[in-house]
Design a protein around this motif. Structure first.
Motif, PDB file in Angstrom:
ATOM      1  N   ASN A   1       2.225 -16.912-126.594  1.00 39.17           N
ATOM      2  CA  ASN A   1       2.072 -17.044-125.151  1.00 39.17           C
ATOM      3  C   ASN A   1       2.697 -18.326-124.631  1.00 39.17           C
ATOM      4  O   ASN A   1       3.328 -18.342-123.579  1.00 39.17           O
ATOM      5  N   ILE A   2       2.504 -19.418-125.388  1.00 41.05           N
ATOM      6  CA  ILE A   2       3.086 -20.694-124.948  1.00 41.05           C
ATOM      7  C   ILE A   2       4.603 -20.566-124.891  1.00 41.05           C
ATOM      8  O   ILE A   2       5.235 -20.935-123.888  1.00 41.05           O
ATOM      9  N   ALA A   3       5.170 -20.000-125.938  1.00 39.20           N
ATOM     10  CA  ALA A   3       6.626 -19.813-125.936  1.00 39.20           C
ATOM     11  C   ALA A   3       7.048 -18.939-124.769  1.00 39.20           C
ATOM     12  O   ALA A   3       8.037 -19.217-124.079  1.00 39.20           O
ATOM     13  N   ALA A   4       6.275 -17.882-124.512  1.00 32.38           N
ATOM     14  CA  ALA A   4       6.643 -16.955-123.446  1.00 32.38           C
ATOM     15  C   ALA A   4       6.557 -17.620-122.083  1.00 32.38           C
ATOM     16  O   ALA A   4       7.433 -17.428-121.235  1.00 32.38           O
ATOM     17  N   ILE A   5       5.477 -18.395-121.875  1.00 31.08           N
ATOM     18  CA  ILE A   5       5.318 -19.041-120.572  1.00 31.08           C
ATOM     19  C   ILE A   5       6.489 -19.975-120.294  1.00 31.08           C
ATOM     20  O   ILE A   5       7.040 -20.001-119.197  1.00 31.08           O
TER      21      ILE A   5
ATOM     22  N   ALA B   1      -0.832 -10.040-134.358  1.00 32.29           N
ATOM     23  CA  ALA B   1      -0.479 -10.679-133.081  1.00 32.29           C
ATOM     24  C   ALA B   1       0.953 -10.327-132.711  1.00 32.29           C
ATOM     25  O   ALA B   1       1.254  -9.985-131.569  1.00 32.29           O
ATOM     26  N   HIS B   2       1.846 -10.394-133.691  1.00 33.03           N
ATOM     27  CA  HIS B   2       3.238 -10.067-133.417  1.00 33.03           C
ATOM     28  C   HIS B   2       3.378  -8.613-132.986  1.00 33.03           C
ATOM     29  O   HIS B   2       4.063  -8.296-132.007  1.00 33.03           O
ATOM     30  N   ALA B   3       2.712  -7.719-133.706  1.00 38.01           N
ATOM     31  CA  ALA B   3       2.858  -6.292-133.403  1.00 38.01           C
ATOM     32  C   ALA B   3       2.328  -5.974-132.008  1.00 38.01           C
ATOM     33  O   ALA B   3       2.950  -5.225-131.255  1.00 38.01           O
ATOM     34  N   VAL B   4       1.191  -6.551-131.685  1.00 33.27           N
ATOM     35  CA  VAL B   4       0.612  -6.288-130.369  1.00 33.27           C
ATOM     36  C   VAL B   4       1.501  -6.869-129.279  1.00 33.27           C
ATOM     37  O   VAL B   4       1.800  -6.226-128.285  1.00 33.27           O
ATOM     38  N   PHE B   5       1.959  -8.094-129.522  1.00 30.46           N
ATOM     39  CA  PHE B   5       2.731  -8.788-128.499  1.00 30.46           C
ATOM     40  C   PHE B   5       4.082  -8.126-128.286  1.00 30.46           C
ATOM     41  O   PHE B   5       4.521  -7.913-127.158  1.00 30.46           O
TER      42      PHE B   5
ATOM     43  N   LEU C   1      14.938 -17.621-129.569  1.00 26.29           N
ATOM     44  CA  LEU C   1      14.525 -17.302-130.933  1.00 26.29           C
ATOM     45  C   LEU C   1      14.299 -18.559-131.749  1.00 26.29           C
ATOM     46  O   LEU C   1      13.268 -18.710-132.407  1.00 26.29           O
ATOM     47  N   THR C   2      15.249 -19.468-131.712  1.00 23.62           N
ATOM     48  CA  THR C   2      15.115 -20.656-132.555  1.00 23.62           C
ATOM     49  C   THR C   2      13.917 -21.487-132.115  1.00 23.62           C
ATOM     50  O   THR C   2      13.127 -21.931-132.956  1.00 23.62           O
ATOM     51  N   THR C   3      13.777 -21.717-130.835  1.00 28.40           N
ATOM     52  CA  THR C   3      12.651 -22.550-130.410  1.00 28.40           C
ATOM     53  C   THR C   3      11.320 -21.871-130.674  1.00 28.40           C
ATOM     54  O   THR C   3      10.353 -22.518-131.093  1.00 28.40           O
ATOM     55  N   SER C   4      11.260 -20.552-130.484  1.00 25.70           N
ATOM     56  CA  SER C   4       9.994 -19.868-130.730  1.00 25.70           C
ATOM     57  C   SER C   4       9.644 -19.897-132.202  1.00 25.70           C
ATOM     58  O   SER C   4       8.480 -20.120-132.569  1.00 25.70           O
TER      59      SER C   4
ATOM     60  N   VAL D   1      -4.934 -17.463-132.652  1.00 30.17           N
ATOM     61  CA  VAL D   1      -4.093 -18.667-132.727  1.00 30.17           C
ATOM     62  C   VAL D   1      -2.635 -18.298-132.549  1.00 30.17           C
ATOM     63  O   VAL D   1      -1.896 -18.907-131.768  1.00 30.17           O
ATOM     64  N   TRP D   2      -2.211 -17.249-133.229  1.00 30.02           N
ATOM     65  CA  TRP D   2      -0.787 -16.878-133.154  1.00 30.02           C
ATOM     66  C   TRP D   2      -0.432 -16.287-131.802  1.00 30.02           C
ATOM     67  O   TRP D   2       0.684 -16.497-131.297  1.00 30.02           O
ATOM     68  N   LEU D   3      -1.344 -15.555-131.206  1.00 22.63           N
ATOM     69  CA  LEU D   3      -1.094 -15.063-129.855  1.00 22.63           C
ATOM     70  C   LEU D   3      -0.921 -16.226-128.901  1.00 22.63           C
ATOM     71  O   LEU D   3      -0.071 -16.184-128.000  1.00 22.63           O
TER      72      LEU D   3
END
Lengths: 583, 255
Positions: B47-51, B124-128, B68-71, B41-43
């Motif tokens: 991903n949505i933020a990144a796209i 998820a954060h660490a991997v991403f 940062l703020t929007t993510s 879910v967190w990934l």
């Protein structure tokens, strides 16, 4: 309230941070990796083996070595890669060659001081092949002998200014930081060892198949062409030159004056002779020979003699040699003066005929030919030495630009490039060679004021183009002269003999891609110029022609070649039973 | 250095993750599933933020603020969504438990699931953010940015990943507790801490900023861990027994 105000203040500060930052950002992980590593392109000093042991440079073990980079002169108290200017390299090796802290060396291409040590070869190159006793005569006063030394660390030559600048910058960064991390480290990952341990000599490594033998292809061409099925037998005059050089750094061996100037003069002479009518009526036959492998043990000339004695050239009417004219270094003659070197044991009459022909040609071309100093022990290092060994009475001479010692300061050096030769010297030499050969072929039946003699003109633009093609970088071997006859594999010609990787039983004439560019050009050029005059219809070809008298000349990537009647052949180096020459 | 450095950075970033996983999550298979589901879910949120943001990069440096703020806002929205998803699942779990005559989910279970969800978020954060940057560290070379001469880039990245892993893990615990008891200050604590830590990473952009940026993020992490620990101790510690919090909190309000 105050807490909130402070919190807002902090938030504002955080908001301002991006503007306060500077420095370029990395956009991706591959970009990060590319910033961590830089590739320093350089030319290696490789490991060579001979009968007695090893020469050249290699990594001490079988793995890559790495060490922080420093400049020569910085304190060497821990393992380091040292950046050394070219002119100080010999001194560096003398002082620190055995120092355990030298892990590798990068040599900067500087303005090489034209002084002692500028030449990588010995002071008497290949003295062991001399057909006379005095092996301590100094033919090469500028020789440092560096290429005959054995070093136990890798050495690379940095030639481009960007790489040198980068290396210097990295080295000074290291010195500024002292011994603190992070250090800029150079890794040498070309191991340069034989593929099996314990094979330090030619015999052992060839036996174990852990190294490659040196070798290449030499070119032979008869003029005019012979009928291969029944060749007429005439006395043979050999005109020869050699095409390979050798330096400390294998891939930087331009060899402009020594020996390529001889090849250029010979080819230009052949071009001039190709316009002389009725060569067939002359009493002697000319055979042009361009050897390779001479700088590494006279491989080409020795192989030629071996094959000659076995009768391999009987088809070309070549069973014995009457006279030899070798064109040595002729690219920087001063005041158009050339010196004729001969061995004291040479047959008097026949040799004198060659010398007289040279004198006569000199008088008609506004140049001077002198006999070399009597105090010389004999002929200078040249392919003629092989023939003299075989038969001390052979009637042969070598034309050189020097008298008692080389005038070329860059003999077998990375600096023997196009600025080391000049056009006038080459053109005059070509003229001399062309006219002398006509006189010899006609057995002195041609008067020197005959119109044929006068009509021999050397094409100056051809000479200029050859200099640009052989020693230039752009277009280099993509120049129009080369492109008209063949398509080169590399843009820039290097004149190191190379390793022999083809199957010796396959004829190089049917597989031209195994022959290196310069030799292949010589083959095509000689084939083209010595061929019988063109008729209208010539059979097109890509590699071979049906008629054994014909060869396929001028096949390039964009056009087919033509089958022309020419007796130009490339012959290869095959392993001679007695000596294995693996350098 | 090579392999040693690479594994070192990996363990700095995810060593505690492995420990927490091994000690608290692995013994309970349902929690392992929770970690996986949460990580996915967190990934997805990242991903949505990144796209969305990929289209605007590379750009001027003030874009970082917006990113940062929007993510963070997007992630906090996802946290709410996650909470609602969890409630649904808990309902079904309780139905299943009743059918099998097993006890229903109590508050301890809820917190354990919160911890596992947080571990998933942290992973998820660490991997991403961390693992792809650490990858080049397995080679022989290292890299120092011009703004941080004190630590290699890889160390900063590994420490950052560690700090955020712990932050996310315990944020989820605080968040679950906040939504359970409808505690405003706790509900605000998590997003503010998350945003604060995210913005503090901008300090790394300053010359020599990493010497302050990394410790400051760890400060946020420490505060989060302390607060989370205090909540859990308060609700589940020895003195709470007579408050009876171990019963099923179905009577408690939920959003």
């Amino acid at each position: 309230m105050a807490a909130i105000a402070r919190a807002w203040g902090l938030l504002l500060l955080l908001l301002l941070l991006p503007w306060l930052a500077h420095g370029s950002s990395i956009k991706s992980v591959p970009e990060l990796e590319s910033r961590m590593y830089a590739s320093l392109a350089g030319f290696p000093c490789v490991r060579w083996l001979n009968l007695t042991g090893e020469l050249g440079c290699a990594n001490p073990g079988h793995g890559a070595v790495s060490a922080p980079i420093l400049r020569m002169g910085d304190a060497l108290d821990s393992p380091a890669t040292v950046l050394v200017p070219a002119e100080s390299f010999e001194e560096f090796v003398d002082r620190f060659g055995d120092d355990k802290n030298v892990v590798g060396v990068l040599v900067e291409n500087g303005s090489q001081a034209p002084g002692f040590g500028a030449s990588d070869d010995a002071r008497f190159p290949q003295a062991e092949f001399a057909p006379y006793e005095n092996q301590s005569w100094v033919w090469n006063p500028f020789g440092s002998g560096m290429m005959h030394r054995r070093l136990n660390f890798p050495v690379f030559f940095l030639s481009s200014p960007e790489n040198i600048e980068l290396a210097r910058r990295l080295a000074s960064q290291n010195v500024e930081k002292g011994s603190k991390r992070p250090a800029n480290v150079v890794e040498f990952n070309d191991v340069m060892q034989t593929t099996k341990t314990g094979t330090p000599t030619t015999e052992s490594c060839l036996g174990e198949l852990s190294c490659l033998p040196l070798g290449g292809y030499s070119v032979m061409s008869t003029f005019p062409p012979v009928n291969v099925s029944h060749p007429t037998v005439k006395p043979v005059v050999l005109a020869m030159a050699s095409v390979d050089s050798a330096t400390f750094f294998r891939d930087v061996a331009p060899g402009a004056d020594s020996p390529m100037s001889g090849v250029i003069a010979l080819l230009a002479a052949v071009d001039a002779l190709s316009h002389v009518p009725d060569f067939d009526s002359f009493l002697k036959r000319l055979v042009f020979l361009v050897f390779t492998g001479e700088a590494r043990g006279y491989l080409g000339s020795r192989q030629f003699l071996a094959q000659l004695k076995k009768g391999a050239f009987a088809d070309y009417g070549l069973t014995s040699i009457h006279q030899i004219l070798e064109v040595g270094s002729v690219g920087q003659a001063s005041e158009a003066t050339f010196f004729v070197h001969k061995q004291a044991t040479a047959a008097a009459v026949d040799t004198q005929q060659i010398i007289d022909a040279l004198y006569l040609s000199a008088s008609s071309t506004d140049s001077t030919v002198k006999l070399a100093n009597e105090d010389n022990p004999g002929i200078p290092p040249s392919s003629l030495m092989t023939f003299v060994h075989n038969d001390p009475t052979v009637a042969g001479v070598v034309i050189e630009e020097f008298d008692t010692a080389f005038t070329n300061k860059y003999y077998n050096s990375v600096d023997d490039n196009s600025s080391n030769v000049n056009l006038p010297s080459l053109v005059v030499a070509a003229s001399l060679v062309a006219r002398s050969l006509v006189l010899l072929a006609s057995d002195n039946n041609l008067r020197f004021d005959s119109p044929i003699f006068e009509s021999i003109q050397v094409n100056m633009s051809l000479v200029e183009e050859m200099v640009n093609c052989f020693f230039g970088t752009s277009p280099g071997m993509r120049c129009s002269l080369v492109e008209s006859l063949m398509t080169a594999s590399h843009d820039v010609a290097n004149h190191y003999v190379g390793v022999f990787q083809a199957d010796p039983s396959v004829s190089p004439n049917s597989m031209p891609e195994v022959i290196d560019d310069t030799t292949r050009f010589v083959w095509n050029f000689l084939a083209d110029r010595t061929a019988l005059p063109r008729e209208d219809l010539h059979e097109k070809c890509t590699l071979v022609c049906k008629n054994p008298d014909e060869v396929c000349v001028g096949a390039t990537q964009s056009q087919l070649g033509q089958c022309r009647v020419s007796s130009t052949r490339a012959y290869d180096w095959t392993v001679v039973a007695v000596e294995h020459l693996c350098y | 250095m090579g392999l040693v450095a690479g594994f070192g950075y990996f363990l700095i970033a995810l060593g505690p993750a492995l420990t927490i996983f091994g000690s608290s999550v692995a013994p309970k298979p349902f929690l392992i599933l929770t970690v996986l589901a949460s990580a996915l879910v967190w990934l997805a949120s990242l991903n949505i933020a990144a796209i969305v943001w990929r289209a605007f990069l590379p750009g001027p440096s003030w874009v970082f603020l917006l990113i940062l703020t929007t993510s963070v806002a997007l992630q906090e929205a996802f946290r709410l969504l996650y909470w609602h998803l969890y409630l649904k699942i808990e309902k079904y779990l309780n139905v299943l438990a009743t059918k099998l005559s097993k006890p229903q989910c109590n508050y301890l279970d809820r917190l354990e699931i919160a911890l596992a969800s947080g571990v998933g978020h942290g992973l998820a954060h660490a991997v991403f953010f961390g693992l792809s940057i650490i990858a080049p560290a397995f080679g022989p070379a290292t890299y120092y940015t011009s703004s941080c001469k004190q630590m290699p880039l890889f160390l900063v990245s590994a420490l950052s990943s560690l700090a955020f892993f712990l932050l996310h893990t315990f944020s989820m615990v605080i968040a679950f507790n906040a939504y359970t008891y409808d505690n405003i200050s706790q509900k605000l604590f998590v997003p503010i801490m998350h945003l604060g830590a995210a913005l503090l990473t901008l300090v790394n952009l300053l010359p020599n900023g990493c010497t302050a940026g990394v410790p400051l993020v760890f400060l946020c992490t420490a505060l989060t861990m302390a607060y989370g620990g205090k909540i859990v101790w308060h609700n589940l510690g020895p003195h709470s027994l007579h408050h009876g919090y171990l019963h099923s909190p179905q009577s408690g309000s939920s959003l």
